[in-house]
Scaffold this active site. Structure first.
Site, short mmCIF file in Angstrom:
data_model
loop_
_atom_site.label_atom_id
_atom_site.label_comp_id
_atom_site.label_asym_id
_atom_site.label_seq_id
_atom_site.Cartn_x
_atom_site.Cartn_y
_atom_site.Cartn_z
N GLU A 129 0.76 -1.26 -0.04
CA GLU A 129 -0.10 0.07 0.02
C GLU A 129 0.88 1.27 0.11
OE1 GLU A 129 -0.55 -2.46 2.05
OE2 GLU A 129 -2.82 -2.94 1.94
N PHE A 136 -11.02 -7.16 14.29
CA PHE A 136 -10.05 -7.77 13.28
C PHE A 136 -9.70 -6.60 12.04
CE2 PHE A 136 -8.89 -9.96 9.23
CZ PHE A 136 -7.61 -10.24 9.48
N GLN A 137 -8.66 -6.10 11.89
CA GLN A 137 -8.19 -5.25 10.95
C GLN A 137 -9.05 -3.80 11.22
OE1 GLN A 137 -8.26 -6.95 7.07
NE2 GLN A 137 -6.12 -7.77 7.17
N LYS A 152 -17.61 -0.69 6.35
CA LYS A 152 -17.98 -1.66 5.46
C LYS A 152 -19.70 -1.63 5.38
CE LYS A 152 -17.15 -6.45 3.85
NZ LYS A 152 -16.43 -7.67 4.25
N MET A 168 24.24 9.76 1.87
CA MET A 168 24.53 11.06 2.22
C MET A 168 24.33 11.18 3.90
SD MET A 168 20.79 13.50 2.01
CE MET A 168 21.38 14.49 0.49
C1 LIG Z 1 12.38 6.43 4.82
C2 LIG Z 1 13.44 7.03 5.15
N1 LIG Z 1 14.43 6.58 6.25
C3 LIG Z 1 15.40 7.19 6.32
C4 LIG Z 1 15.79 8.37 5.66
C5 LIG Z 1 17.26 8.97 6.23
N2 LIG Z 1 18.22 9.05 5.09
C6 LIG Z 1 18.19 9.87 4.01
S1 LIG Z 1 19.23 9.92 3.02
C7 LIG Z 1 19.76 8.35 3.50
C8 LIG Z 1 20.59 7.57 2.57
C9 LIG Z 1 19.93 7.04 1.34
O1 LIG Z 1 21.12 6.11 0.71
P1 LIG Z 1 20.90 5.80 -0.95
O2 LIG Z 1 19.49 5.55 -1.21
O3 LIG Z 1 21.79 4.76 -0.99
O4 LIG Z 1 21.31 7.26 -1.52
P2 LIG Z 1 22.75 7.99 -1.60
O5 LIG Z 1 23.01 8.91 -0.67
O6 LIG Z 1 23.65 6.70 -1.29
O7 LIG Z 1 22.76 8.22 -2.95
C10 LIG Z 1 19.00 7.99 4.63
C11 LIG Z 1 19.18 6.83 5.43
C12 LIG Z 1 14.85 8.58 4.95
N3 LIG Z 1 15.30 9.94 4.17
N4 LIG Z 1 13.84 8.08 4.54
#
Ligand SMILES: Cc1ncc(C[n+]2csc(CCOP(=O)(O)OP(=O)(O)O)c2C)c(N)n1
Ligand SMILES: [Mg+2]
Length: 600
Positions: free
Chosen positions: A65, A127-128, A177, A496
């Protein structure tokens, strides 16, 4: 078309004579011109899902979803239509929370309909069962539990109106529902008639109240020596008027990521996009400007740096101007001196006649200098290896002169580098989760975008970690044979965050290294998706061209050397207090600077 009309007629007849709640919802979707919807089935929503059987609305099933919600968001972001997502109660509803918040925060019109257990079972931990509207009301424009079949039609009308009113966003309808299986005996109620009238009249009223403020704004702009316009998502769709305004008065401009390309990045008054990893020239000159005119942008903290240190000259001169269709955005993070509650379109039309020509030679020359001086840079790794900017540059080489390209991204360095190195020659070219910044949105966004724009070349530029979050949706690509291209920047890192550990946590690398990744190409092939892999400079452009010219769905794994994304405004720093490329790499001997790194 003929078939659709027939069904509409049949259902409208049924509405007068004993329609079920589910039939009324489906009819209303058709009335609101919904032709595609993202759905995922389950017990409480089955009566509504059943309406889609052989019906005229095309429906698409993602693998989760969350992905359905992101796909609906990508669909809406890349069109002027409302995204529609329908799921069951409980886990179906809670799985939608992330994409719904993403949609709301990026001002994307989305109607989410969830099933709910019967009214008598609500509050019994059935449920749900989940307290769905209680959860979503904290962030949506409206979260409505429909308790009476009479109210369905009015609620649906209100939902589509409200989702698209002013600053666009999410409306959640929760459908027990028993309500969807009930039969309407009497008339539809007019439950939200008053609210709909308020929306219509409010928009008329806003128009009337503007005259004096417009005068103050025109005064400020006309006398300003160093103005800058900051264009946000709310200004999209107004290219022609914008060009007249900025050119008539020589007003340089910069954009948020969402508005990148609204006017070609190559325009002499363009300072590209601003913010944490934005163009340093834009960041410097926003700080130097004596008048800021933000149009359809909410001063997101990623674009302001430390708000207390924001644009000191414009602050001193009391010339920070904020034009926004949603007055709740005023003075949230940056205190503005003149606020105008208006759509960008009305503002531009009204301001144009009262602007006077001003050549601002010195300021516009500085803009040109800074744009050139601080253009985005990247390094070339040794040993013939490649990195993310190089990979993106090769994608840009292939796409830069094409007109119908749409690119989604995950979240991370690859996302920021996509905005840095993909040509911004038209609006709505790059789509990503800007405000919520949710990893994993890239692939399902691309699915929604491709469904909405079947003839466009749709590319998901993804990070290895972001991709892993929602990669099950390759099944959705396979199911509908969507010709999406997935470009994975595999640096085996959550780069990042890894960089932040390097810069701000004394190189204590924790939880940001993917020691093992799957075999991405084999994974793609198992979904029937053609795969490519690039790990060196010699084959970079050639394989990229093959990958992007492939007729059907394709995935390309770019094996990239980890690379820092610069410039970078550090936490708590002013917008012009950046870690710059030259400073960071100074004395680093193992890398060669690439002098021609900026795409034309
Ligand atoms: C759902 C979610 N969890 C954690 C983060 C924190 N976060 C931001 S960028 C990142 C790393 C992203 O890694 P990747 O997709 O490999 O991209 P890269 O920076 O290596 O290009 C994280 C953990 C986020 N933005 N979204
Ligand atoms: Mg990565």
């Amino acid at each position: 078309m003929f078939r659709t009309l027939n069904i509409l007629n049949k259902i409208s007849r049924n509405c007068r004579f004993k329609s079920t709640g589910a039939e009324i919802v489906y009819h209303s979707l058709l009335e609101h011109n919904v032709r595609e919807a993202f759905i995922y089935s389950g017990g409480s929503i089955m009566p509504l899902i059943d309406q889609f059987y052989n019906g005229p609305i095309n429906y698409f099933i993602n693998t989760h979803e969350q992905n359905s919600g992101h796909a609906a968001t990508g669909y809406a972001k890349s069109t002027n239509k409302t995204g529609v997502v329908i799921t069951t109660s409980g886990p179906g509803a809670t799985n939608l929370i992330t994409p719904a918040l993403d949609s709301q925060n990026d001002s994307t019109p989305l109607v989410m309909i969830t099933g709910q257990v019967g009214l008598k079972n609500m509050g019994t931990d059935a449920f749900q069962e989940a307290p769905s509207t209680e959860i979503t009301k904290a962030f949506t424009k409206a979260s409505i539990l429909v308790k009476d079949i009479m109210d369905i039609k009015g609620t649906m009308d209100y939902a589509f109106k409200l989702a698209n009113d002013g600053k666009k966003g999410v409306v959640h309808i929760d459908l027990p529902k028993c309500v969807s299986t009930n039969i309407l005996e009497g008339e539809h109620s007019n439950i939200y008639e008053e609210e709909i009238n308020i929306i219509i009249n409010k928009n008329k009223l806003i128009k009337k109240l503007k005259t004096q403020k417009l005068y103050l704004i025109s005064e400020a702009i006309n006398k300003s020596i160093k103005p800058i316009m900051i264009l946000g998502q709310g200004s999209l769709g107004n290219k022609k008027k914008l060009l007249e305004v900025i050119e008539k008065n020589n007003i340089p401009f910069t954009t948020t990521i969402h508005a990148k390309g609204i006017i070609n990045d190559n325009h002499p008054l363009s300072l590209s996009w601003l913010g944490m990893h934005g163009h340093a020239g834009a960041n410097y000159l926003v700080q130097e400007a004596d008048c800021i005119i933000a149009v359809g942008s909410r001063f997101d903290d990623r674009t302001t740096g430390n708000p207390d240190l924001y644009s000191p000259n414009a602050t001193k001169k009391k010339q920070i101007i904020h034009v926004d269709i949603d007055k709740n955005q005023f003075n949230k993070s940056i205190n503005s001196h003149i606020n105008l509650n208006s759509s960008a379109k009305d503002f531009l039309e009204d301001i144009l006649p009262v602007l006077t020509y001003n050549n601002r030679k010195e300021w516009t020359n500085k803009v040109k200098d800074f744009k050139e001086k601080y253009k985005f840079r990247y390094r070339i790794p040794e040993d013939n290896k490649i990195n993310t900017p190089m990979a993106i540059n090769s994608i840009n080489e292939f796409t830069k002169n094409l007109e119908n390209v749409k690119i989604s991204t995950g979240v991370g360095n690859h996302q920021m580098m996509t905005y840095q190195f993909i040509n911004g020659n038209y609006e709505k070219k790059i789509f990503s989760s800007g405000s919520l910044g949710v990893m994993g949105a890239g692939l399902p966004y691309a699915i929604g975008i491709q469904i909405a724009n079947p003839n466009d070349l749709v590319i998901d530029i993804d990070g290895d970690s972001s991709f892993m979050m929602t990669c099950s949706d390759m099944k959705t690509i396979m199911e509908y044979n969507l010709p999406i291209k997935i470009a994975i920047m595999n640096d085996s890192k959550q780069m990042m965050v890894n960089i932040w550990e390097r810069l701000f946590f004394e190189e204590r690398y924790t939880a940001t290294i993917n020691n093992k990744n799957p075999n991405f190409t084999a994974l793609a092939e198992s979904f029937g998706i053609k795969s490519f892999k690039i790990d060196n400079q010699n084959t970079l452009q050639e394989i990229t061209n093959k990958f992007l010219s492939h007729k059907g769905p394709a995935l390309c794994e770019y094996v990239v050397e980890p690379e820092i994304c610069l410039p970078l405004v550090g936490p708590g720093k002013a917008l012009d207090d950046m870690i710059m490329f030259e400073d960071y790499h100074y004395k680093k001997k193992n890398m060669i600077l690439d002098k021609s790194s900026v795409p034309s």
